[in-house]
Design an enzyme around this catalytic site. Structure first.
Site, PDB file in Angstrom:
ATOM      1  N   TRP A   1       0.841  -1.383   0.210  1.00 51.84           N
ATOM      2  CA  TRP A   1       0.046  -0.042   0.028  1.00 51.84           C
ATOM      3  C   TRP A   1       0.833   1.145  -0.019  1.00 51.84           C
ATOM      4  O   TRP A   1       0.399   2.224  -0.782  1.00 51.84           O
ATOM      5  CB  TRP A   1      -0.930   0.101   1.127  1.00 51.84           C
ATOM      6  CG  TRP A   1      -1.884  -1.264   1.057  1.00 51.84           C
ATOM      7  CD1 TRP A   1      -2.006  -2.375   1.422  1.00 51.84           C
ATOM      8  CD2 TRP A   1      -2.963  -1.406  -0.269  1.00 51.84           C
ATOM      9  NE1 TRP A   1      -2.920  -3.176   1.015  1.00 51.84           N
ATOM     10  CE2 TRP A   1      -3.375  -2.465   0.028  1.00 51.84           C
ATOM     11  CE3 TRP A   1      -3.268  -0.546  -1.221  1.00 51.84           C
ATOM     12  CZ2 TRP A   1      -4.688  -3.024  -0.925  1.00 51.84           C
ATOM     13  CZ3 TRP A   1      -4.270  -1.072  -2.121  1.00 51.84           C
ATOM     14  CH2 TRP A   1      -5.033  -1.998  -2.025  1.00 51.84           C
TER      15      TRP A   1
ATOM     16  N   ASP B   1      -1.497   6.743   6.097  1.00 52.51           N
ATOM     17  CA  ASP B   1      -2.707   5.999   5.650  1.00 52.51           C
ATOM     18  C   ASP B   1      -2.929   5.055   6.682  1.00 52.51           C
ATOM     19  O   ASP B   1      -2.116   4.083   7.070  1.00 52.51           O
ATOM     20  CB  ASP B   1      -2.319   5.189   4.121  1.00 52.51           C
ATOM     21  CG  ASP B   1      -3.352   4.201   3.865  1.00 52.51           C
ATOM     22  OD1 ASP B   1      -4.262   4.042   4.576  1.00 52.51           O
ATOM     23  OD2 ASP B   1      -3.031   3.592   3.045  1.00 52.51           O
TER      24      ASP B   1
ATOM     25  N   LYS C   1     -12.650  -1.329   6.763  1.00 50.44           N
ATOM     26  CA  LYS C   1     -12.195  -2.565   7.823  1.00 50.44           C
ATOM     27  C   LYS C   1     -12.581  -2.247   9.184  1.00 50.44           C
ATOM     28  O   LYS C   1     -13.366  -2.909   9.521  1.00 50.44           O
ATOM     29  CB  LYS C   1     -10.456  -2.439   7.633  1.00 50.44           C
ATOM     30  CG  LYS C   1     -10.146  -2.676   6.241  1.00 50.44           C
ATOM     31  CD  LYS C   1      -8.801  -1.748   5.813  1.00 50.44           C
ATOM     32  CE  LYS C   1      -8.566  -1.906   4.319  1.00 50.44           C
ATOM     33  NZ  LYS C   1      -8.719  -3.314   3.612  1.00 50.44           N
TER      34      LYS C   1
HETATM   35  N1  PMP Z   1      -4.392   1.511   2.175  1.00 49.68           N
HETATM   36  C1  PMP Z   1      -4.518   0.379   2.773  1.00 49.68           C
HETATM   37  C2  PMP Z   1      -3.652   0.234   3.781  1.00 49.68           C
HETATM   38  C3  PMP Z   1      -5.408  -0.740   2.231  1.00 49.68           C
HETATM   39  O1  PMP Z   1      -5.354  -1.887   3.138  1.00 49.68           O
HETATM   40  C4  PMP Z   1      -6.164  -0.415   1.291  1.00 49.68           C
HETATM   41  C5  PMP Z   1      -7.162  -1.523   0.866  1.00 49.68           C
HETATM   42  N2  PMP Z   1      -7.122  -2.773   0.930  1.00 49.68           N
HETATM   43  C6  PMP Z   1      -5.949   0.888   0.554  1.00 49.68           C
HETATM   44  C7  PMP Z   1      -5.236   1.586   0.748  1.00 49.68           C
HETATM   45  C8  PMP Z   1      -6.922   1.056  -0.816  1.00 49.68           C
HETATM   46  O2  PMP Z   1      -8.012   1.247  -0.284  1.00 49.68           O
HETATM   47  P1  PMP Z   1      -9.461   1.407  -1.607  1.00 49.68           P
HETATM   48  O3  PMP Z   1      -9.538   0.025  -2.074  1.00 49.68           O
HETATM   49  O4  PMP Z   1     -10.504   1.786  -0.553  1.00 49.68           O
HETATM   50  O5  PMP Z   1      -8.992   2.282  -2.483  1.00 49.68           O
END
Ligand code: PMP
Length: 359
Positions: free
Chosen positions: A101, A171, A195
């Site tokens: 991520w 994030d 989550k």
């Molecule tokens: N950051 C993290 C830490 C994630 O776990 C995720 C999705 N699992 C995202 C960003 C991306 O999120 P989204 O699918 O809502 O764009």
């Protein structure tokens, strides 16, 4: 029978919240209208929204000089919006490349401006983190970016770096509100809600208002945090269903001890699984012990065949979502706030029995 939900996101919601939605979906508090068919301007939606934001401020101790609101577009949109707003020509942004991520965020930022990856554990397969005390931002950096919990790799920052005048941006999609955090250390925190906070659709934005003075003002409307700040996230139609459910989840968190209560739950649940891993040669955690995630417990078995069997057999016992992310393989148990303690006990017992039969 309700399944035991170990999915990484979208993920388990408190059953009380699902029941409340069921009870209120047609007629919200006797007002003769559903929350998801009401206008987002004024009236019952905005009243609920304001309460939601206040509850969040209370639960996270968010200072007055921070904006709090929700946007659409997923957490992924923030990978672009952050550098578009803050990574100005002639400056550099520091990124900790700690796994899927953070790396995606760094990759998007590098298409917009200059990125300095001050940490990149590519060789170690993203199984460790830098010591926060050793982290020093680049001179004049526009911000320093990190992902507090790598959902796929199962690593989590336990403490955060001191970045002085350089804004710290995090994030927190997969560990938001799972522990008390000193928000004032951060200039921006964001999190996809799917989550720990609710059903997919909304992304939480917490931003120190003074960050807006540093931004690129020449952006299209939706990309500009300034516009969202002025409208508390209601510049365009917000994901109303998701936000309503987040409000109910926040009430549930508050009833269950707030951030401290969630930390206690997270520690208890994750240590059930880590203690099985640590007391066995059959299970193995690839992650540096100091940075193990309390939210996403990643582990391996002696062979991929056994991992496949583990997923199949646990599935038959009503345990879902234990397969590791397709990019890394292995197994992963996501233990978000709403996951009942007893479901983790069931997984622990299953692991012990599976080792006895196959070890
Ligand atoms: N950051 C993290 C830490 C994630 O776990 C995720 C999705 N699992 C995202 C960003 C991306 O999120 P989204 O699918 O809502 O764009």
């Amino acid at each position: 029978m309700k399944k035991k939900n170990f999915f990484a996101g979208p993920s388990v919601l408190p059953v009380e919240v699902l029941e409340e939605i069921k009870a209120q979906i047609v007629d919200y508090n006797g007002q003769g209208l559903s929350m998801i068919e009401a206008s987002h301007r004024g009236g019952m939606f905005e009243e609920m929204y304001d309460e939601c934001l206040l509850t969040l401020r209370r639960l996270m101790g968010i200072p007055e000089d921070y904006d709090v609101y929700f946007l659409g577009g997923g957490a992924t949109l923030q990978f672009t919006m952050i550098p578009m707003n803050f990574l100005l020509p002639g400056s550099v942004a520091d990124y900790a490349k700690t796994g899927s991520w953070a790396n995606k965020a760094a990759s998007d930022a590098s298409k917009i401006g200059k990125v300095n990856a001050f940490f990149d554990d590519k060789e170690g397969n993203y199984t460790t983190l830098p010591d926060p005390k050793s982290v020093k931002p680049s001179e004049g950096a526009s911000y320093l970016y990190l992902c507090s919990n790598e959902t796929i790799g199962g690593i989590e920052w336990q403490d955060f770096p001191e970045t002085g005048d350089v804004p710290l941006i995090a994030d927190m999609s997969s560990d938001i509100l799972s522990r008390p955090v000193d928000v004032s250390k951060f200039s921006m925190i964001y999190a996809g809600v799917q989550k720990n906070l609710g059903p997919a659709g909304a992304t939480l934005i917490i931003m120190k208002r003074s960050m807006l003075d540093r931004r690129n003002e020449n952006l299209t409307a939706y990309m500009d945090y300034g516009l969202h700040s002025k409208n508390k996230g209601l510049y365009n139609t917000p994901p109303v269903f998701s936000i309503w459910a987040v409000k109910l989840v926040l009430d549930w968190v508050e009833k269950n001890g707030g951030a401290e209560g969630m930390l206690k739950r997270a520690k208890e649940k994750s240590s059930l699984i880590y203690s099985v891993i640590d007391s066995s040669d059959f299970y193995r955690s690839p992650v540096d012990k100091r940075y193990r995630s309390r939210m996403n417990v990643v582990f391996r078995l002696p062979s991929e065949e056994l991992e496949k069997k583990f997923v199949e057999e646990s599935g038959k016992e009503g345990m879902l979502g234990l397969k590791g992310h397709r990019s890394v393989g292995g197994l992963r148990a996501s233990l978000y706030n709403a996951l009942p303690y007893d479901d983790v006990v069931a997984l622990r017992d299953f692991m012990i029995e599976f080792e006895r039969k196959n070890g």
